[in-house]
Design a protein around this motif. Structure first.
Motif, mmCIF file in Angstrom:
data_model
loop_
_atom_site.group_PDB
_atom_site.id
_atom_site.type_symbol
_atom_site.label_atom_id
_atom_site.label_comp_id
_atom_site.label_asym_id
_atom_site.label_seq_id
_atom_site.Cartn_x
_atom_site.Cartn_y
_atom_site.Cartn_z
ATOM 1 N N ARG A 78 7.030 -4.977 16.434
ATOM 2 C CA ARG A 78 7.273 -5.101 14.996
ATOM 3 C C ARG A 78 6.896 -3.798 14.290
ATOM 4 N NH1 ARG A 78 4.738 -7.667 10.538
ATOM 5 N NH2 ARG A 78 4.768 -5.565 9.696
ATOM 6 N N GLY A 79 7.393 -3.646 13.068
ATOM 7 C CA GLY A 79 7.045 -2.509 12.225
ATOM 8 C C GLY A 79 7.946 -2.546 11.014
ATOM 9 N N GLY A 80 7.364 -2.357 9.830
ATOM 10 C CA GLY A 80 8.157 -2.433 8.605
ATOM 11 C C GLY A 80 8.663 -1.070 8.166
ATOM 12 N N ALA A 81 9.944 -1.017 7.818
ATOM 13 C CA ALA A 81 10.537 0.207 7.275
ATOM 14 C C ALA A 81 10.733 0.056 5.769
ATOM 15 C CB ALA A 81 11.881 0.479 7.943
ATOM 16 N N PHE A 82 10.852 -1.198 5.329
ATOM 17 C CA PHE A 82 10.927 -1.515 3.898
ATOM 18 C C PHE A 82 9.746 -2.435 3.623
ATOM 19 C CE2 PHE A 82 15.349 -0.659 5.127
ATOM 20 C CZ PHE A 82 15.680 0.314 4.201
ATOM 21 N N LYS A 83 8.775 -1.938 2.872
ATOM 22 C CA LYS A 83 7.533 -2.697 2.705
ATOM 23 C C LYS A 83 7.422 -3.327 1.318
ATOM 24 C CE LYS A 83 4.940 -3.276 5.130
ATOM 25 N NZ LYS A 83 5.029 -4.401 6.115
ATOM 26 N N PRO A 84 7.170 -4.629 1.266
ATOM 27 C CA PRO A 84 6.947 -5.276 -0.027
ATOM 28 C C PRO A 84 5.477 -5.076 -0.442
ATOM 29 C CG PRO A 84 6.888 -6.907 1.738
ATOM 30 C CD PRO A 84 7.043 -5.564 2.396
ATOM 31 N N ARG A 85 5.186 -4.115 -1.267
ATOM 32 C CA ARG A 85 3.805 -3.817 -1.631
ATOM 33 C C ARG A 85 3.497 -4.298 -3.045
ATOM 34 N NH1 ARG A 85 1.597 -0.114 1.806
ATOM 35 N NH2 ARG A 85 -0.317 -1.173 1.160
ATOM 36 N N THR A 86 2.294 -4.782 -3.249
ATOM 37 C CA THR A 86 1.910 -5.276 -4.574
ATOM 38 C C THR A 86 1.977 -4.144 -5.596
ATOM 39 O OG1 THR A 86 0.515 -6.907 -3.505
ATOM 40 C CG2 THR A 86 0.062 -6.464 -5.829
ATOM 41 N N SER A 87 1.556 -2.941 -5.171
ATOM 42 C CA SER A 87 1.576 -1.802 -6.095
ATOM 43 C C SER A 87 2.796 -0.917 -5.850
ATOM 44 C CB SER A 87 0.312 -0.962 -5.895
ATOM 45 O OG SER A 87 0.486 0.295 -6.521
ATOM 46 N N PRO A 88 3.458 -0.520 -6.925
ATOM 47 C CA PRO A 88 4.607 0.395 -6.740
ATOM 48 C C PRO A 88 4.170 1.789 -6.299
ATOM 49 C CG PRO A 88 4.156 0.077 -9.074
ATOM 50 C CD PRO A 88 3.246 -0.868 -8.336
ATOM 51 N N TYR A 89 2.852 2.067 -6.380
ATOM 52 C CA TYR A 89 2.349 3.395 -5.977
ATOM 53 C C TYR A 89 1.945 3.428 -4.510
ATOM 54 C CZ TYR A 89 2.220 3.360 -11.009
ATOM 55 O OH TYR A 89 2.585 3.205 -12.314
ATOM 56 N N ALA A 90 1.897 2.246 -3.880
ATOM 57 C CA ALA A 90 1.521 2.198 -2.461
ATOM 58 C C ALA A 90 2.720 2.625 -1.604
ATOM 59 C CB ALA A 90 1.091 0.777 -2.096
ATOM 60 N N PHE A 91 2.444 2.990 -0.354
ATOM 61 C CA PHE A 91 3.476 3.410 0.596
ATOM 62 C C PHE A 91 4.550 2.324 0.721
ATOM 63 C CE2 PHE A 91 4.687 3.579 5.257
ATOM 64 C CZ PHE A 91 5.493 4.700 5.145
ATOM 65 N N GLN A 92 5.785 2.721 0.472
ATOM 66 C CA GLN A 92 6.878 1.739 0.410
ATOM 67 C C GLN A 92 7.674 1.628 1.710
ATOM 68 O OE1 GLN A 92 7.681 -0.042 -2.755
ATOM 69 N NE2 GLN A 92 5.585 0.667 -3.068
ATOM 70 N N GLY A 93 7.294 2.444 2.702
ATOM 71 C CA GLY A 93 8.010 2.394 3.980
ATOM 72 C C GLY A 93 8.949 3.585 4.125
ATOM 73 N N MET A 94 9.336 3.879 5.366
ATOM 74 C CA MET A 94 10.148 5.074 5.652
ATOM 75 C C MET A 94 11.645 4.834 5.516
ATOM 76 S SD MET A 94 8.259 6.750 8.957
ATOM 77 C CE MET A 94 9.316 8.207 8.964
ATOM 78 N N GLY A 95 12.058 3.610 5.228
ATOM 79 C CA GLY A 95 13.489 3.339 5.077
ATOM 80 C C GLY A 95 14.245 3.579 6.373
ATOM 81 N N GLU A 96 15.466 4.108 6.245
ATOM 82 C CA GLU A 96 16.319 4.248 7.441
ATOM 83 C C GLU A 96 15.691 5.139 8.516
ATOM 84 O OE1 GLU A 96 20.410 5.264 6.706
ATOM 85 O OE2 GLU A 96 20.949 4.954 8.822
#
Ligand code: PEP
Ligand code: MN
Length: 343
Positions: free
Chosen positions: A126-144
């Protein structure tokens, strides 16, 4: 379903109830007792309009006979279903161990973690590329870029991969790289996303929303199934509660509760449920003992540097110990973690 008529209902009201039942295309079987009249309604209970029977004057109670989640129910499919993720079988006595970091942070980090979890006996990465984070300033994931890394590392270790998809518009992209689509707790009732994943030809890992009932979870599974996708694996990951010493409250009863009502496999994610590495091993053991079809845990080789959920990550050696215990437990219960056949 059965309509229980109020004891004070007039004959006209009862006749009206029967008329509405017939108008909607159902057959009415009326049984007039001394004190009570009941109307048996025969037909497809999921048909639009039937939810309004309780609004008819004279109707006291509507008792459904069929579950509203038809395709997900055991009434529809008696035996346990198994879902294949690549070669890995989940369900029917075959257990999944989904492990990896919360987020994909780069090739080297994922490669190092995958090497450990594979050696320990994890069968899905497993590993998230699109991350649902509570804060918009937190790491959001690397995407594609992250998806590409996940695919490459999964292939290198011969492990199918699962990653979260947050938006219906991402489904096509995520499908190009992953073997299983994860719908996260925050999106369990994103109905457009459920429908889009239902159209995709990839198995779906559907996590329970943090304020969702077991019935809500099964209704969300129904959205995916009703679009034609039969490969749904449910995931209990804890619900919000008053308890503040754990991240969420793990509802272990959801496992036998779901099993009683549905044929779908269900796994447990003690990482997000507890948020605490000291509690995760015991909750993994409890999950297997309770009849879960697998476990989902976050592992990181350097939690202090993790870009997401570091404090709840198991270290590689803790994962190794855990897998040793789980294998013994599974064996004693006549089940096993799916593993590739040694050549
Ligand atoms: C995750 O698996 O990283 C995650 C965000 O999980 P959940 O949706 O259960 O919070
Ligand atoms: Mn996480």
């Amino acid at each position: 379903m059965i309509l229980v008529i109020r004891p004070d209902a007039t004959l006209e009201q009862i006749d009206h109830v029967i008329e509405r039942v017939r108008e909607l295309g159902f057959t009415a079987h009326v049984s007039r007792g001394e004190a009570r009249t009941i109307v048996g309604v025969i037909g497809d209970e999921t048909k639009p309009g039937s939810e309004n029977f309780s609004a008819i004057t004279g109707v006291e109670q509507v008792l459904p006979i069929m579950k509203p989640f038809k395709l997900a129910s055991r009434e529809f499919h008696k035996s346990d279903s198994a879902v294949y993720v690549g070669k890995v079988k989940i369900g029917g006595g075959s257990l999944a161990m989904i492990a990896g970091p919360c987020a994909i942070e780069g090739y080297e980090v994922l490669d190092a973690i995958a090497k450990y979890v594979k050696a320990g006996g994890a069968n899905i990465l497993r590993g998230g590329a699109f991350k649902p984070r509570t804060s918009p300033y937190a790491f959001q994931g690397m995407g594609e870029d992250g998806l590409k890394i996940l695919r490459d590392v999964g292939d290198k270790y011969d492990m199918p991969v699962v990653t979260e998809v947050m938006d219906p518009r991402q489904v096509e992209l995520v499908c190009r790289y992953t073997d299983m689509l994860q719908i996260g707790a925050r999106n369990m009732q994103n109905f457009d996303l459920l429908k889009e994943c239902g159209k995709a030809m990839k198995p779906v890992l559907l996590k329970r929303g943090m304020s969702a009932t077991v019935k809500d979870l099964l209704m969300s599974a129904e959205y995916v199934l009703s679009e034609g996708n039969k490969d749904v694996v449910l995931c209990e990951r804890g619900v919000r509660s008053f308890e503040d010493s754990t991240r969420n409250m793990l509802d272990m009863s959801a496992i036998p509760n779901v099993k009683g009502q549905s044929h779908l496999p269900i796994i447990v994610d003690p990482s997000h449920a507890t948020g605490r590495p000291d509690l995760i091993p015991a909750m993994c053991r409890a999950s297997v003992a309770a009849g879960a079809d697998g476990v989902h845990v976050e592992v990181h080789n350097c939690p202090e540097k993790a870009l997401s959920d570091g404090p709840q990550a198991l270290l590689p050696h803790q994962f190794l110990d855990l897998m040793g215990d789980l294998r013994k437990l599974a064996g004693a219960l006549g089940r096993e973690f799916w593993a590739p056949v040694e050549k």
